[in-house]
Scaffold this active site. Structure first.
Site, PDB file in Angstrom:
ATOM      1  N   LYS A 202      90.479 -24.342 -27.229  1.00 40.66           N
ATOM      2  CA  LYS A 202      91.414 -25.020 -28.125  1.00 40.66           C
ATOM      3  C   LYS A 202      92.796 -24.879 -27.498  1.00 40.66           C
ATOM      4  O   LYS A 202      93.377 -23.796 -27.484  1.00 40.66           O
ATOM      5  CB  LYS A 202      91.395 -24.398 -29.526  1.00 40.66           C
ATOM      6  CG  LYS A 202      92.478 -24.965 -30.435  1.00 40.66           C
ATOM      7  CD  LYS A 202      92.444 -24.385 -31.829  1.00 40.66           C
ATOM      8  CE  LYS A 202      93.755 -24.679 -32.541  1.00 40.66           C
ATOM      9  NZ  LYS A 202      93.766 -24.205 -33.933  1.00 40.66           N
TER      10      LYS A 202
ATOM     11  N   GLY B 261      98.964 -23.635 -41.296  1.00 41.96           N
ATOM     12  CA  GLY B 261      99.161 -22.671 -42.386  1.00 41.96           C
ATOM     13  C   GLY B 261      99.924 -23.202 -43.576  1.00 41.96           C
ATOM     14  O   GLY B 261     100.217 -22.451 -44.500  1.00 41.96           O
TER      15      GLY B 261
ATOM     16  N   ALA C  42      94.376 -27.941 -38.743  1.00 41.07           N
ATOM     17  CA  ALA C  42      95.655 -27.447 -39.265  1.00 41.07           C
ATOM     18  C   ALA C  42      96.138 -28.210 -40.492  1.00 41.07           C
ATOM     19  O   ALA C  42      96.016 -29.423 -40.587  1.00 41.07           O
ATOM     20  CB  ALA C  42      96.748 -27.489 -38.205  1.00 41.07           C
ATOM     21  N   GLY C  43      96.681 -27.425 -41.414  1.00 42.68           N
ATOM     22  CA  GLY C  43      97.332 -27.989 -42.590  1.00 42.68           C
ATOM     23  C   GLY C  43      96.420 -28.200 -43.777  1.00 42.68           C
ATOM     24  O   GLY C  43      96.875 -28.543 -44.867  1.00 42.68           O
TER      25      GLY C  43
ATOM     26  N   ASN D 207      91.440 -22.486 -41.391  1.00 42.94           N
ATOM     27  CA  ASN D 207      91.578 -21.029 -41.303  1.00 42.94           C
ATOM     28  C   ASN D 207      92.220 -20.447 -42.564  1.00 42.94           C
ATOM     29  O   ASN D 207      91.568 -19.859 -43.414  1.00 42.94           O
ATOM     30  CB  ASN D 207      92.377 -20.642 -40.057  1.00 42.94           C
ATOM     31  CG  ASN D 207      92.361 -19.142 -39.767  1.00 42.94           C
ATOM     32  OD1 ASN D 207      92.587 -18.718 -38.654  1.00 42.94           O
ATOM     33  ND2 ASN D 207      92.058 -18.290 -40.742  1.00 42.94           N
TER      34      ASN D 207
END
Lengths: 268, 66
Positions: free
Chosen positions: A100, A161, A188-189, A210
């Protein structure tokens, strides 16, 4: 054993959810959350290791026990040189060519640096890496990454995040339409399972999550929720959603209902 | 001689091979990777890479990541 449903980067996977391993309350909770989510790919990272410390060994043993595919990242890298050196170190430690690729261009939004990202991707593809570039939704950057040799793209939904969801659904839809053969993963997000469903309904191949799982009140249950969301979104995409229209259309047939009038009318 | 390891200066009796230094500092057996003066060093080169005064080493291991 669940049958594989997805081929990505030379691996057969049984889930379209990719899970990050950071920010969990403990290694035990992380392990349970991965298991509950059904994710077959987890992201990992590299950090400076002190001679006395063995945190790295403990974490790595935990992940190896799960038997999942790892996707090492280059988190925190801001230059091509840092990203390439980190990638080489990750390939040796994690024994995988998957990467990644993150090259950050702005400290406040953690927005990928499009020019350095393309340069790093060119070098890493030449060195035999399977590059998963963390990129923006920009169509022209996507084209350059594909020219560099990337077969997978990971556009952001929103800043890392932030939990905002899909900030630019239009651009994500255009990317999907423009590159039907490229594996597209929203990374992400994502804050809630409904965001993951939205990404999958756009026809995305997968979702990487995550913080939304790690920082949930119950990360294990949230992991399960995301696993189901990704599956539901994919099924919905394949099923084909109905067209949106402005006016109502009765779902119950009106002909023959009591007090039915054939001519349109207004309320008395 | 002084070697900078993960940003901290460490004293080392010269001359030293990277493999010896890694053992000396207690990293033996750990899942680590090394960069020497910003260049990746494959494991196969640890036994032949001679450290010099002022060299910089990054020694990393697996950690949680998103």
């Amino acid at each position: 054993m669940t049958a594989p449903i997805w081929e990505v980067g030379g691996h057969s996977l049984t889930s379209r959810l990719l899970l990050g391993t950071a920010r969990y309350p403990s290694l035990a909770v992380l392990q349970q959350a991965i298991h509950a989510s059904g994710a077959g790919v987890v992201t990992v990272s590299l950090r400076r290791e002190s001679a006395e410390g063995r945190a790295g060994s403990q974490f790595w043993n935990t992940i190896k026990e799960l038997g999942v595919q790892v996707l090492p990242n280059t988190a925190g890298c801001k230059t091509v040189k840092e990203a390439v050196t980190t990638a080489e170190m990750a390939r040796e430690v994690f024994e995988t060519a998957w990467l990644k690729l993150e090259v950050i261009g702005d400290d406040y939004t953690l927005q990928p640096h499009p020019f350095l990202l393309v340069e790093a991707a060119e070098q890493l593809c030449r060195r035999g890496f399977e590059v998963f570039p963390y990129t923006t939704e920009d169509l022209v950057v996507a084209e350059r990454l594909i020219q560099a040799g990337c077969k997978i793209l990971m556009p952001w939904g929103a800043p890392i995040g932030s939990g905002q969801g899909l900030n630019n659904p239009y651009a994500l839809r255009v990317l999907r339409a423009r590159y039907p053969e490229i594996t597209l993963i929203v990374d992400a997000g994502i804050g809630k399972p409904s965001h993951a469903i939205a990404a999958m309904e756009l026809g995305y191949d997968g979702v990487l999550v995550n913080t939304a799982v790690a920082r949930a009140t119950d990360p294990v249950q949230m992991g399960r929720a995301f696993g189901l969301a990704v599956e539901a979104g994919r099924l919905a995409y394949q099923a084909g959603a109905m067209p949106v229209q402005d006016l109502a259309e009765p779902s119950t047939p009106v002909t023959g209902t009591p007090f039915w009038h054939s001519s349109p009318g207004r309320n008395p | 001689m002084l070697i900078e390891v993960n940003g901290e200066k460490k004293e080392l009796n010269a001359p030293h091979l990277l493999a010896d230094a890694i053992n000396h500092w207690g990293y033996a057996g750990a899942p680590i990777a090394v960069a020497h003066n910003d260049e990746f060093v494959p494991r196969t080169r640890y036994a032949t890479l001679q450290l010099q005064d002022g060299d910089r080493l990054e020694i990393v291991s697996p950690m949680q990541g998103g």
